[in-house]
Write an enzyme that holds these catalytic residues in place. Structure first.
Site, PDB file in Angstrom:
ATOM      1  N   ARG A 136       0.878  -1.172   0.000  1.00  0.00           N
ATOM      2  CA  ARG A 136       0.000   0.000   0.000  1.00  0.00           C
ATOM      3  C   ARG A 136       0.916   1.224   0.000  1.00  0.00           C
ATOM      4  O   ARG A 136       2.039   1.166   0.512  1.00  0.00           O
ATOM      5  CB  ARG A 136      -0.862   0.020   1.265  1.00  0.00           C
ATOM      6  CG  ARG A 136      -1.834  -1.123   1.378  1.00  0.00           C
ATOM      7  CD  ARG A 136      -2.519  -1.121   2.752  1.00  0.00           C
ATOM      8  NE  ARG A 136      -3.399  -2.276   2.888  1.00  0.00           N
ATOM      9  CZ  ARG A 136      -3.039  -3.438   3.423  1.00  0.00           C
ATOM     10  NH1 ARG A 136      -1.815  -3.618   3.880  1.00  0.00           N
ATOM     11  NH2 ARG A 136      -3.905  -4.432   3.494  1.00  0.00           N
TER      12      ARG A 136
ATOM     13  N   LYS B 241      -1.632  -2.537   7.853  1.00  0.00           N
ATOM     14  CA  LYS B 241      -2.815  -2.160   8.625  1.00  0.00           C
ATOM     15  C   LYS B 241      -2.839  -2.916   9.954  1.00  0.00           C
ATOM     16  O   LYS B 241      -2.440  -4.073  10.017  1.00  0.00           O
ATOM     17  CB  LYS B 241      -4.085  -2.509   7.843  1.00  0.00           C
ATOM     18  CG  LYS B 241      -4.397  -1.578   6.707  1.00  0.00           C
ATOM     19  CD  LYS B 241      -5.723  -1.995   6.081  1.00  0.00           C
ATOM     20  CE  LYS B 241      -6.155  -1.040   5.002  1.00  0.00           C
ATOM     21  NZ  LYS B 241      -7.425  -1.478   4.409  1.00  0.00           N
TER      22      LYS B 241
ATOM     23  N   HIS C 187      -2.827   2.437  -6.084  1.00  0.00           N
ATOM     24  CA  HIS C 187      -3.374   1.137  -5.683  1.00  0.00           C
ATOM     25  C   HIS C 187      -3.429   0.157  -6.860  1.00  0.00           C
ATOM     26  O   HIS C 187      -3.432  -1.056  -6.653  1.00  0.00           O
ATOM     27  CB  HIS C 187      -4.758   1.322  -5.048  1.00  0.00           C
ATOM     28  CG  HIS C 187      -5.083   0.270  -4.056  1.00  0.00           C
ATOM     29  ND1 HIS C 187      -4.473   0.190  -2.820  1.00  0.00           N
ATOM     30  CD2 HIS C 187      -5.941  -0.783  -4.113  1.00  0.00           C
ATOM     31  CE1 HIS C 187      -4.954  -0.846  -2.161  1.00  0.00           C
ATOM     32  NE2 HIS C 187      -5.843  -1.466  -2.921  1.00  0.00           N
TER      33      HIS C 187
ATOM     34  N   ARG D  45      -0.645  -2.218  -6.709  1.00  0.00           N
ATOM     35  CA  ARG D  45      -0.897  -3.302  -5.753  1.00  0.00           C
ATOM     36  C   ARG D  45      -1.741  -4.401  -6.410  1.00  0.00           C
ATOM     37  O   ARG D  45      -1.421  -5.582  -6.321  1.00  0.00           O
ATOM     38  CB  ARG D  45      -1.594  -2.727  -4.520  1.00  0.00           C
ATOM     39  CG  ARG D  45      -1.943  -3.727  -3.446  1.00  0.00           C
ATOM     40  CD  ARG D  45      -2.423  -2.964  -2.198  1.00  0.00           C
ATOM     41  NE  ARG D  45      -3.019  -3.818  -1.212  1.00  0.00           N
ATOM     42  CZ  ARG D  45      -2.354  -4.550  -0.323  1.00  0.00           C
ATOM     43  NH1 ARG D  45      -1.027  -4.538  -0.338  1.00  0.00           N
ATOM     44  NH2 ARG D  45      -2.991  -5.292   0.558  1.00  0.00           N
TER      45      ARG D  45
ATOM     46  N   HIS E  51      -3.303  -9.256   3.561  1.00  0.00           N
ATOM     47  CA  HIS E  51      -4.751  -9.278   3.760  1.00  0.00           C
ATOM     48  C   HIS E  51      -5.092 -10.073   5.016  1.00  0.00           C
ATOM     49  O   HIS E  51      -4.451 -11.076   5.315  1.00  0.00           O
ATOM     50  CB  HIS E  51      -5.456  -9.923   2.565  1.00  0.00           C
ATOM     51  CG  HIS E  51      -5.436  -9.093   1.339  1.00  0.00           C
ATOM     52  ND1 HIS E  51      -5.523  -9.619   0.078  1.00  0.00           N
ATOM     53  CD2 HIS E  51      -5.363  -7.743   1.164  1.00  0.00           C
ATOM     54  CE1 HIS E  51      -5.493  -8.655  -0.823  1.00  0.00           C
ATOM     55  NE2 HIS E  51      -5.391  -7.507  -0.185  1.00  0.00           N
TER      56      HIS E  51
ATOM     57  N   TYR F 120      -9.132 -10.918  -6.566  1.00  0.00           N
ATOM     58  CA  TYR F 120      -8.147 -10.962  -7.645  1.00  0.00           C
ATOM     59  C   TYR F 120      -8.409 -12.131  -8.580  1.00  0.00           C
ATOM     60  O   TYR F 120      -8.068 -12.071  -9.752  1.00  0.00           O
ATOM     61  CB  TYR F 120      -6.730 -11.023  -7.071  1.00  0.00           C
ATOM     62  CG  TYR F 120      -6.408  -9.789  -6.270  1.00  0.00           C
ATOM     63  CD1 TYR F 120      -6.330  -8.538  -6.888  1.00  0.00           C
ATOM     64  CD2 TYR F 120      -6.232  -9.846  -4.895  1.00  0.00           C
ATOM     65  CE1 TYR F 120      -6.076  -7.396  -6.147  1.00  0.00           C
ATOM     66  CE2 TYR F 120      -5.973  -8.708  -4.150  1.00  0.00           C
ATOM     67  CZ  TYR F 120      -5.887  -7.493  -4.789  1.00  0.00           C
ATOM     68  OH  TYR F 120      -5.632  -6.375  -4.066  1.00  0.00           O
TER      69      TYR F 120
END
Length: 168
Positions: free
Chosen positions: A33, A58, A128, A131, A154, A163
């Site tokens: 990110r 995150k 993004h 990514r 994730h 994806y």
């Protein structure tokens, strides 16, 4: 091909060319990110084998991401001007790059690349997208979805599943 066209649009001899090339390679290679890429410091890089970077994602989660030799070389080139405790990706004035700064650079190189790769004019390329492109490239290379989940940081496989749909 499109990612490569954008990366090769960087003039490595321009004042910020080495930084811009390293940044674009880093984003595509790691699938980081933008917020993760902009906080990377020297001590989080290992540019000798096994080449890797420690990314802080995150929720305070950390992950190790492998680096291509090309990305490691590009990073080595810019590390000479990075302060010992400073972030790697910095503006021309020496301040840390911002999300808007990265978006500006990507727009700039997409415009340049579209002069020879016209397909890019039809796309809206954001940070993004690098990514997502990384994830799809890993998927197309036959990498297991759970590995891609961990690669991208994730929390659940459900997030990574989108994806598969993109690739179909």
């Amino acid at each position: 091909n499109e990612a490569r066209a954008v990366i090769t649009a960087v003039n490595p001899n321009s004042p910020n060319g080495p930084r811009d090339r390293a940044l674009l390679l880093f984003l595509y290679n790691t699938g980081a990110r933008v917020s993760e890429a902009l906080t990377v410091r020297k001590q989080e890089l290992q540019l000798q084998r096994p080449r890797q970077v420690r990314l802080n994602g995150k929720g305070g989660k950390e992950r190790l991401c492998p680096l291509w030799s090309e990305t490691a070389s590009a990073l080595r080139e810019i590390l000479e001007i990075v302060p010992p405790e400073g972030v790697i990706f910095r503006s021309a004035s020496g301040m840390p790059l911002t999300r808007d700064g990265v978006a500006y650079l990507i727009d700039k190189y997409v415009r340049l690349a579209s002069e020879s790769y016209s397909e890019l004019t039809k796309r809206r390329i954001t940070p993004h997208v690098f990514r997502h492109s990384c994830a799809v490239a890993l998927l197309q290379a036959g990498i297991d979805l759970t590995v891609i989940r961990d690669y991208l940081g994730h929390a659940t496989i459900a997030t990574t599943n989108r994806y598969v749909t993109t690739n179909l």
